[in-house]
Design an enzyme around this catalytic site. Sequence first.
Site, short mmCIF file in Angstrom:
data_model
loop_
_atom_site.label_atom_id
_atom_site.label_comp_id
_atom_site.label_asym_id
_atom_site.label_seq_id
_atom_site.Cartn_x
_atom_site.Cartn_y
_atom_site.Cartn_z
N PHE A 1 0.88 -1.01 -0.19
CA PHE A 1 0.16 -0.11 0.08
C PHE A 1 0.71 1.29 -0.15
CE2 PHE A 1 -4.44 1.16 0.67
CZ PHE A 1 -5.26 0.09 0.26
N HIS B 1 -8.47 11.37 -1.78
CA HIS B 1 -8.09 10.01 -2.37
C HIS B 1 -7.56 10.29 -3.82
CE1 HIS B 1 -7.85 5.87 -3.11
NE2 HIS B 1 -7.77 5.54 -1.97
N LEU C 1 -15.36 5.51 -4.45
CA LEU C 1 -13.72 5.01 -4.35
C LEU C 1 -13.35 3.80 -4.91
CD1 LEU C 1 -11.24 5.84 -2.36
CD2 LEU C 1 -11.70 3.89 -0.87
N HIS D 1 -11.83 12.28 1.09
CA HIS D 1 -11.62 10.83 1.67
C HIS D 1 -11.79 10.77 3.27
CE1 HIS D 1 -11.12 6.59 1.30
NE2 HIS D 1 -9.98 6.75 1.78
N ARG E 1 -0.66 9.21 -0.52
CA ARG E 1 -2.06 10.08 -1.34
C ARG E 1 -1.71 11.31 -1.62
NH1 ARG E 1 -6.33 6.59 1.96
NH2 ARG E 1 -5.66 4.62 0.97
N GLN F 1 -7.76 14.62 3.73
CA GLN F 1 -6.72 13.62 2.61
C GLN F 1 -7.90 13.50 1.50
OE1 GLN F 1 -6.51 9.35 2.96
NE2 GLN F 1 -4.23 10.16 3.25
N ARG G 1 -2.67 10.76 6.15
CA ARG G 1 -2.71 9.42 6.74
C ARG G 1 -2.01 8.56 5.75
NH1 ARG G 1 -6.92 5.22 6.18
NH2 ARG G 1 -7.90 6.64 4.57
N GLU H 1 -7.08 2.07 -3.36
CA GLU H 1 -5.60 2.10 -3.63
C GLU H 1 -4.87 0.53 -3.58
OE1 GLU H 1 -3.53 4.91 -0.92
OE2 GLU H 1 -1.97 3.41 -0.64
C1 LIG Z 1 -14.70 4.40 0.72
C2 LIG Z 1 -13.92 4.24 2.00
C3 LIG Z 1 -12.91 3.17 1.96
C4 LIG Z 1 -11.95 3.16 3.02
N1 LIG Z 1 -10.90 2.34 2.89
C5 LIG Z 1 -10.07 2.22 3.96
C6 LIG Z 1 -9.24 1.00 3.96
O1 LIG Z 1 -9.06 0.14 3.23
N2 LIG Z 1 -8.53 0.72 4.90
C7 LIG Z 1 -8.42 1.82 6.03
O2 LIG Z 1 -7.54 1.91 7.12
N3 LIG Z 1 -9.26 2.92 5.98
C8 LIG Z 1 -10.08 3.02 4.88
N4 LIG Z 1 -11.02 4.13 4.99
C9 LIG Z 1 -11.00 4.94 6.26
C10 LIG Z 1 -11.85 4.12 7.27
O3 LIG Z 1 -12.78 3.22 6.63
C11 LIG Z 1 -12.73 5.12 8.29
O4 LIG Z 1 -11.65 6.16 8.49
C12 LIG Z 1 -13.15 4.20 9.40
O5 LIG Z 1 -13.80 3.06 8.84
C13 LIG Z 1 -13.87 5.08 10.30
O6 LIG Z 1 -14.44 4.31 11.33
P1 LIG Z 1 -15.11 4.93 12.35
O7 LIG Z 1 -15.47 3.82 13.41
O8 LIG Z 1 -14.42 6.16 13.13
O9 LIG Z 1 -16.50 5.45 11.98
P2 LIG Z 1 -17.65 5.22 11.01
O10 LIG Z 1 -17.47 3.60 10.37
O11 LIG Z 1 -17.94 6.08 10.04
O12 LIG Z 1 -18.73 5.14 11.91
C14 LIG Z 1 -19.38 6.12 12.49
C15 LIG Z 1 -20.58 5.68 13.28
O13 LIG Z 1 -21.12 6.89 14.19
C16 LIG Z 1 -22.48 6.83 13.98
N5 LIG Z 1 -23.13 8.09 14.17
C17 LIG Z 1 -22.55 9.22 13.74
N6 LIG Z 1 -23.17 10.37 14.30
C18 LIG Z 1 -24.07 10.01 15.33
C19 LIG Z 1 -24.80 10.62 15.80
N7 LIG Z 1 -25.17 11.84 16.10
N8 LIG Z 1 -25.63 9.68 16.99
C20 LIG Z 1 -25.39 8.74 16.92
N9 LIG Z 1 -24.57 7.72 16.19
C21 LIG Z 1 -23.78 8.63 15.17
C22 LIG Z 1 -22.91 6.10 12.78
O14 LIG Z 1 -24.24 5.64 12.75
C23 LIG Z 1 -21.76 5.00 12.58
O15 LIG Z 1 -22.28 3.89 13.48
C24 LIG Z 1 -11.90 4.18 3.83
C25 LIG Z 1 -12.97 5.11 4.14
C26 LIG Z 1 -13.89 5.08 2.94
C27 LIG Z 1 -14.69 6.19 3.08
#
Ligand SMILES: Cc1cc2nc3c(=O)[nH]c(=O)nc-3n(C[C@H](O)[C@H](O)[C@H](O)COP(=O)(O)OP(=O)(O)OC[C@H]3O[C@@H](n4cnc5c(N)ncnc54)[C@H](O)[C@@H]3O)c2cc1C
Length: 597
Positions: A119, A242, A252, A353, A286, A240, A398, A255
């Site tokens: 990566f 992407h 998306l 992203h 990136r 960032q 990142r 990568e």
């Molecule tokens: C398309 C895509 C591909 C990616 N691929 C990768 C990868 O391959 N490898 C990598 O390391 N990273 C990757 N990333 C980044 C990574 O996936 C995210 O940074 C990470 O998943 C975020 O996880 P999280 O648990 O912080 O939040 P999220 O998974 O976004 O979850 C947020 C949670 O908060 C809840 N929430 C939000 N606001 C409220 C509220 N007011 N009240 C109640 N609940 C709320 C939502 O319902 C959800 O359950 C990718 C991101 C994207 C967008």
Amino acid sequence: MNVEKYTFDAVIVGAGGAGLRAALQLAEAGLRTAVLTKVFPTRSHTVAAQGGVAASLGNSTPDHWHWHMYDTVKGSDWLGDQDAIEFMCRKANEVVIELEHYGMPFDRTDEGKIYQRPFGGHSMNYGEAPVMRSCAAADRTGHAMLHALYQRNVRAHTQFFVEWMALDLIRDQDGDVLGVTAMEMETGKVAIFHAKATIFATGGAGRIYYSSTNAFINTGDGLGMAARAGIPLEDMEFWQFHPTGVAGAGVLITEGVRGEGGILRNCNGERFMERYAPNLKDLASRDVVSRAMVTEINEGRGCGPNKDYVLLDITHLPPETIMKRLPGIREIAIQFAGVDPINEPIPVVPTVHYQMGGIPTNYKGQVVVPKGDDPEVPVVGFYAAGECACASVHGANRLGTNSLLDLLVFGKASGETVIEDIQSGNLRLKPLPKDAADLSLARINRLNTATSGEPVADVLLDMQRTMQKHAGVFRFANLLKEGVERILQVEERVKHTFINDKSMVWNTARIEALELENMIEVAKATMVSAEARKESRGAHVRDDCPDTPEFPNGRNDKEWLKHTLWYREGNRLTYKPVHLKPLHPDTQPIALAKRTY
Ligand SMILES: Cc1cc2nc3c(=O)[nH]c(=O)nc-3n(C[C@H](O)[C@H](O)[C@H](O)COP(=O)(O)OP(=O)(O)OC[C@H]3O[C@@H](n4cnc5c(N)ncnc54)[C@H](O)[C@@H]3O)c2cc1C
């Protein structure tokens, strides 16, 4: 309005990877744990993560956590806090193996070990050559991870409040955090969640931009709630882009496609990354790849009728590899770009992203704010993990696959810290202030009683367009300055939004209006912080801070090697030092290799 009250040991807002990992730690320790989420847990944005999760397992190439740490510090353009980075890279193998034992269906090597792919920015022996560090389940790693964690939580009796939207943080006169107010989306009912500990895991806010890879729910609610409660937001200028969002759609293309051998080409068919990053080429970090793509497009070497995208080519890969390792990508390319990547390259452009900044935390997951001379004093009862938090492991940029790792490591760490704090008697259930729900009720009341104002969708669109134009891949001093004025004008309009539909049951109009009130805080923090930072670093690249012999790549360590803190009140900015041990920008990586642990 009648306000019900629920009481728990811990309340977690968010059921993505970070929230679920934290919840698991707490529920397995026997604490009464509530998880609030706007969507069903397995629909959180983590489900969309494709490429993988980083860990120096060394299953296919030699690897070491020192190298991972060095890459992460360098990738962060030296803005990452090294105690947190060290903690994350040292813990990586443990949390990934743990996840495997929870049932995560990783792909396998021929010997049956976890499959790892290269990566961007991840290297062997301090930048010598690409390393295979990203542990993957095809191109659906986040999907597999979220399901494994959710099932484990069900087994541990975590209590889920699904389709509940947290509205505001509750703090008492000491500034301690006592829980949140929340709205049940199905009924419109407001309740107080009173707890000894509150963990925010609300994910990112990519939706403040017009073109984004993020889910529609990524509206920065945690950041908005924190900002309204007087907590500063850290390093919000760093977003960032992407390199490979599908042109026109934003969806998306991981990568991992370049990790499997994909090549970026301009309209002449040239592999242009050879000119910008001769060693890592298409797998440079990136920010480097995104800027190279924009430069190609700006200099007239883009593809298509408007010359406004470049091509991602995997036609040279065997079709079996594409079907086995990248099946989801093939589907996305067919659905959203109308091309089958087995035969034709995919049109791509840089798309917003990931937010590197967020709610300031230390490596234990405690939210920390300046008090007196100490820049990092924990806020009692308040923790954060995942994309909404700034630990800061990603600094100014990142590395791919370090976010899923961040969720596991800091989700778990925040859970462990809460357990310690409760068991040691440091945290107790403090009485709620009388006005605990007043702010949330007033916000809802305004929407319910307004008889005129602007539609939410119009204000939202102007905010997104302003962000895209004024705080994009390349930043221009005059556009940033104008951007601050514009975003403050949008803020005024957010105060006067109007919803036609005042009904209580499943009123998505009300939810969108409340989300916009969170997004505008993130947008202001971004624009104001970006305008103020007079240097180029990581993802923040200004035209008036170019590459010079005195400031290579426009980076000015003398004045700007520091974290930004933005306060909502008065749009005030302060700064705090970066944790710069053991590495220093002037130090050779050997300092890390020689360090004994
Ligand atoms: C398309 C895509 C591909 C990616 N691929 C990768 C990868 O391959 N490898 C990598 O390391 N990273 C990757 N990333 C980044 C990574 O996936 C995210 O940074 C990470 O998943 C975020 O996880 P999280 O648990 O912080 O939040 P999220 O998974 O976004 O979850 C947020 C949670 O908060 C809840 N929430 C939000 N606001 C409220 C509220 N007011 N009240 C109640 N609940 C709320 C939502 O319902 C959800 O359950 C990718 C991101 C994207 C967008």
